[in-house]
Design a protein around this motif. Sequence first.
Motif, PDB file in Angstrom:
ATOM      1  N   VAL A  59      62.871  27.753 -62.689  1.00  0.00           N
ATOM      2  CA  VAL A  59      61.908  28.763 -63.142  1.00  0.00           C
ATOM      3  C   VAL A  59      60.842  29.060 -62.094  1.00  0.00           C
ATOM      4  O   VAL A  59      60.120  30.049 -62.214  1.00  0.00           O
ATOM      5  N   LEU A  60      60.747  28.226 -61.058  1.00  0.00           N
ATOM      6  CA  LEU A  60      59.798  28.513 -59.983  1.00  0.00           C
ATOM      7  C   LEU A  60      60.248  29.678 -59.112  1.00  0.00           C
ATOM      8  O   LEU A  60      59.463  30.199 -58.318  1.00  0.00           O
ATOM      9  N   GLY A  61      61.515  30.089 -59.254  1.00  0.00           N
ATOM     10  CA  GLY A  61      62.019  31.250 -58.524  1.00  0.00           C
ATOM     11  C   GLY A  61      62.190  31.016 -57.035  1.00  0.00           C
ATOM     12  O   GLY A  61      62.076  31.957 -56.235  1.00  0.00           O
ATOM     13  N   LEU A  62      62.485  29.774 -56.648  1.00  0.00           N
ATOM     14  CA  LEU A  62      62.694  29.473 -55.234  1.00  0.00           C
ATOM     15  C   LEU A  62      64.046  30.004 -54.767  1.00  0.00           C
ATOM     16  O   LEU A  62      65.018  29.998 -55.527  1.00  0.00           O
ATOM     17  N   PRO A  63      64.166  30.438 -53.521  1.00  0.00           N
ATOM     18  CA  PRO A  63      65.464  30.907 -53.004  1.00  0.00           C
ATOM     19  C   PRO A  63      66.464  29.759 -52.944  1.00  0.00           C
ATOM     20  O   PRO A  63      66.077  28.593 -52.802  1.00  0.00           O
ATOM     21  N   PRO A  64      67.753  30.048 -53.050  1.00  0.00           N
ATOM     22  CA  PRO A  64      68.776  29.000 -52.920  1.00  0.00           C
ATOM     23  C   PRO A  64      68.633  28.266 -51.587  1.00  0.00           C
ATOM     24  O   PRO A  64      68.358  28.879 -50.554  1.00  0.00           O
ATOM     25  N   GLY A  65      68.798  26.940 -51.650  1.00  0.00           N
ATOM     26  CA  GLY A  65      68.678  26.139 -50.443  1.00  0.00           C
ATOM     27  C   GLY A  65      67.258  25.750 -50.091  1.00  0.00           C
ATOM     28  O   GLY A  65      67.027  25.133 -49.039  1.00  0.00           O
ATOM     29  N   SER A  66      66.287  26.097 -50.935  1.00  0.00           N
ATOM     30  CA  SER A  66      64.896  25.732 -50.655  1.00  0.00           C
ATOM     31  C   SER A  66      64.755  24.218 -50.533  1.00  0.00           C
ATOM     32  O   SER A  66      65.466  23.439 -51.176  1.00  0.00           O
ATOM     33  N   ARG A  67      63.799  23.816 -49.721  1.00  0.00           N
ATOM     34  CA  ARG A  67      63.590  22.392 -49.459  1.00  0.00           C
ATOM     35  C   ARG A  67      62.491  21.860 -50.378  1.00  0.00           C
ATOM     36  O   ARG A  67      61.379  22.386 -50.380  1.00  0.00           O
ATOM     37  N   ILE A  68      62.805  20.822 -51.123  1.00  0.00           N
ATOM     38  CA  ILE A  68      61.875  20.240 -52.075  1.00  0.00           C
ATOM     39  C   ILE A  68      61.395  18.900 -51.520  1.00  0.00           C
ATOM     40  O   ILE A  68      62.190  17.979 -51.316  1.00  0.00           O
ATOM     41  N   GLY A  69      60.089  18.789 -51.259  1.00  0.00           N
ATOM     42  CA  GLY A  69      59.530  17.515 -50.830  1.00  0.00           C
ATOM     43  C   GLY A  69      59.555  16.519 -51.975  1.00  0.00           C
ATOM     44  O   GLY A  69      59.075  16.798 -53.073  1.00  0.00           O
ATOM     45  N   VAL A  70      60.137  15.339 -51.735  1.00  0.00           N
ATOM     46  CA  VAL A  70      60.293  14.341 -52.782  1.00  0.00           C
ATOM     47  C   VAL A  70      60.139  12.960 -52.148  1.00  0.00           C
ATOM     48  O   VAL A  70      60.578  12.740 -51.019  1.00  0.00           O
ATOM     49  N   PRO A  71      59.473  12.024 -52.812  1.00  0.00           N
ATOM     50  CA  PRO A  71      59.346  10.691 -52.218  1.00  0.00           C
ATOM     51  C   PRO A  71      60.711  10.022 -52.083  1.00  0.00           C
ATOM     52  O   PRO A  71      61.529  10.093 -53.003  1.00  0.00           O
ATOM     53  N   LEU A  72      60.928   9.371 -50.957  1.00  0.00           N
ATOM     54  CA  LEU A  72      62.190   8.637 -50.802  1.00  0.00           C
ATOM     55  C   LEU A  72      62.264   7.499 -51.798  1.00  0.00           C
ATOM     56  O   LEU A  72      63.323   7.247 -52.388  1.00  0.00           O
ATOM     57  N   LEU A 152      44.129  10.249 -64.436  1.00  0.00           N
ATOM     58  CA  LEU A 152      43.354  10.313 -63.197  1.00  0.00           C
ATOM     59  C   LEU A 152      42.054  11.046 -63.491  1.00  0.00           C
ATOM     60  O   LEU A 152      42.086  12.197 -63.945  1.00  0.00           O
ATOM     61  N   ASP A 153      40.927  10.370 -63.279  1.00  0.00           N
ATOM     62  CA  ASP A 153      39.611  10.944 -63.595  1.00  0.00           C
ATOM     63  C   ASP A 153      39.562  11.484 -65.023  1.00  0.00           C
ATOM     64  O   ASP A 153      38.995  12.549 -65.292  1.00  0.00           O
ATOM     65  N   GLY A 154      40.187  10.773 -65.942  1.00  0.00           N
ATOM     66  CA  GLY A 154      40.165  11.152 -67.348  1.00  0.00           C
ATOM     67  C   GLY A 154      41.190  12.188 -67.752  1.00  0.00           C
ATOM     68  O   GLY A 154      41.337  12.478 -68.940  1.00  0.00           O
ATOM     69  N   ARG A 155      41.919  12.755 -66.788  1.00  0.00           N
ATOM     70  CA  ARG A 155      42.939  13.773 -67.088  1.00  0.00           C
ATOM     71  C   ARG A 155      44.325  13.140 -67.116  1.00  0.00           C
ATOM     72  O   ARG A 155      44.675  12.318 -66.265  1.00  0.00           O
ATOM     73  N   ALA A 156      45.119  13.556 -68.086  1.00  0.00           N
ATOM     74  CA  ALA A 156      46.463  13.014 -68.229  1.00  0.00           C
ATOM     75  C   ALA A 156      47.350  13.434 -67.068  1.00  0.00           C
ATOM     76  O   ALA A 156      47.254  14.556 -66.575  1.00  0.00           O
ATOM     77  N   THR A 157      48.203  12.514 -66.621  1.00  0.00           N
ATOM     78  CA  THR A 157      49.213  12.918 -65.653  1.00  0.00           C
ATOM     79  C   THR A 157      50.081  14.001 -66.287  1.00  0.00           C
ATOM     80  O   THR A 157      50.389  13.959 -67.477  1.00  0.00           O
ATOM     81  N   GLY A 158      50.435  14.959 -65.477  1.00  0.00           N
ATOM     82  CA  GLY A 158      51.156  16.123 -65.978  1.00  0.00           C
ATOM     83  C   GLY A 158      50.298  17.357 -66.033  1.00  0.00           C
ATOM     84  O   GLY A 158      50.816  18.468 -66.156  1.00  0.00           O
ATOM     85  N   SER A 159      48.966  17.165 -65.914  1.00  0.00           N
ATOM     86  CA  SER A 159      48.044  18.304 -66.007  1.00  0.00           C
ATOM     87  C   SER A 159      47.588  18.814 -64.646  1.00  0.00           C
ATOM     88  O   SER A 159      46.751  19.711 -64.581  1.00  0.00           O
ATOM     89  N   PHE A 160      48.150  18.253 -63.567  1.00  0.00           N
ATOM     90  CA  PHE A 160      47.688  18.609 -62.227  1.00  0.00           C
ATOM     91  C   PHE A 160      48.631  19.572 -61.503  1.00  0.00           C
ATOM     92  O   PHE A 160      48.200  20.345 -60.662  1.00  0.00           O
ATOM     93  N   GLY A 161      49.905  19.505 -61.782  1.00  0.00           N
ATOM     94  CA  GLY A 161      50.880  20.344 -61.101  1.00  0.00           C
ATOM     95  C   GLY A 161      51.172  21.622 -61.861  1.00  0.00           C
ATOM     96  O   GLY A 161      50.620  21.877 -62.937  1.00  0.00           O
ATOM     97  N   ALA A 162      52.078  22.421 -61.279  1.00  0.00           N
ATOM     98  CA  ALA A 162      52.498  23.644 -61.966  1.00  0.00           C
ATOM     99  C   ALA A 162      53.308  23.307 -63.213  1.00  0.00           C
ATOM    100  O   ALA A 162      53.166  23.941 -64.267  1.00  0.00           O
ATOM    101  N   ILE A 163      54.170  22.291 -63.096  1.00  0.00           N
ATOM    102  CA  ILE A 163      55.043  21.855 -64.190  1.00  0.00           C
ATOM    103  C   ILE A 163      55.091  20.333 -64.156  1.00  0.00           C
ATOM    104  O   ILE A 163      54.996  19.720 -63.086  1.00  0.00           O
ATOM    105  N   ALA A 164      55.250  19.723 -65.314  1.00  0.00           N
ATOM    106  CA  ALA A 164      55.403  18.275 -65.399  1.00  0.00           C
ATOM    107  C   ALA A 164      56.641  17.943 -66.216  1.00  0.00           C
ATOM    108  O   ALA A 164      56.932  18.615 -67.211  1.00  0.00           O
ATOM    109  N   ALA A 165      57.359  16.883 -65.788  1.00  0.00           N
ATOM    110  CA  ALA A 165      58.550  16.420 -66.502  1.00  0.00           C
ATOM    111  C   ALA A 165      58.318  14.997 -67.001  1.00  0.00           C
ATOM    112  O   ALA A 165      57.832  14.145 -66.244  1.00  0.00           O
ATOM    113  N   PHE A 166      58.671  14.749 -68.265  1.00  0.00           N
ATOM    114  CA  PHE A 166      58.508  13.436 -68.890  1.00  0.00           C
ATOM    115  C   PHE A 166      59.872  12.905 -69.337  1.00  0.00           C
ATOM    116  O   PHE A 166      60.780  13.679 -69.627  1.00  0.00           O
TER     117      PHE A 166
END
Length: 393
Positions: A59-72, A152-166
């Motif tokens: 749903v982010l509408g990224l082009p095919p083959g886009s590079r997603i930064g992810v922790p190893l 974090l600082d009283g805010r629930a994780t998931g409220s900082f990014g564009a989308i959160a997955a649980f």
Amino acid sequence: MTPGLIPVENWDYSLLDAVRGLRAALGSAGAGRTLELPGLGPCIPTRSARAGIVAAIQVLGLPPGSRIGVPLYCCPVIFKSIKAAGCTPRFIDVEPDTFCMSAEDLSAKRSEVDAVIAAHMFGHVCDMPKLRDAAQRKPIIEDCAQSLGSRLDGRATGSFGAIAAFSFRLGKYLSVGEGGALYAEDEDLRCRIAERVAAMPVPTRMEDCMHVAKTYLRSKLRSRPLYGLVGYWLWSVYNKRVDFSAKTPLSLSQTYGSDLATTKRRLTLLDAAIQRQRAHAEFYSRNLNLDGCMLPLERPETFSNRFMYPIIFPTVEQRDSVAAYLRSRQIDTAAPYRDVPEGAAKNYGYNGDCPVSEETAKRILVIPSHCRLGEYEVQRVAELVNEGWARVK
């Protein structure tokens, strides 16, 4: 065979859960499904967090083959989800104290990524303000599979990014079978997520009932006494024989009605479970005779749900020796994601530029700390860790 083996994870799905799950399964097909998570609000239920990440990327509408930064250093099913969404992982290193994504490494690799997935590891919280600065307005998906209830600082994780997955699958805090959810504060983005998930197939009542039966069986095999009698051996064989890329299948469908019903019931018990698990972690931090740098850190501005209690040993030999000693004393442990660097290099193009993640995978050990443990069991685990470390040291 050791029927008293204490499992390192809490796979909690009782016969009563199964009966209630079957009742929900038989009445769920085609039903409208909604879910509210504490500190966030309305969320879109998904089959799993991994299925949710696929939908989130799409749903982010990224082009095919886009590079997603992810922790190893994270659950490798995220890499599988990135690939299933038509994108490519770009691996980012982690911080040595929290095991979460390094903002410094993300900043250095920013030109090589089009979006970011930030995983809150073991209930610890990523430094989201620094990650957002490093990403410079590139969309961030928060992977909150292990951080339900963390703040974090009283805010629930998931409220900082564009989308959160649980994630609510077996072994997680809610331990409902599978099950997950997506959250987005932006209304337009939330509508697009809902449309994407609604387009996925709905499991049939028969599929849902079979899922309940499998969930109950798997939970029994990972709980006492069956875990020590047969479950530990079965999982060991599975991990040795199943290829890295074939583990944790990715099914793109809507959530099971049984999982959603169990999730709603378990959410009412979440705060109590977190407080109990935090008490166990605090006991370990006070009573383990280990160097401070070996123990997990909770930063002052964060509140961790303490999903797991990871210990980082100086060497892999020491880690494995302590694990073997604990196993001989009927204490199960885990070395999570130990094969991720090799698997990522073989299947996803990892090029060896995340040294902290590689060392973490070699030297980390998780001990039992879940909320179903009694005080005596927590004390026994601490005593045996100290004994094992004294022998190794």
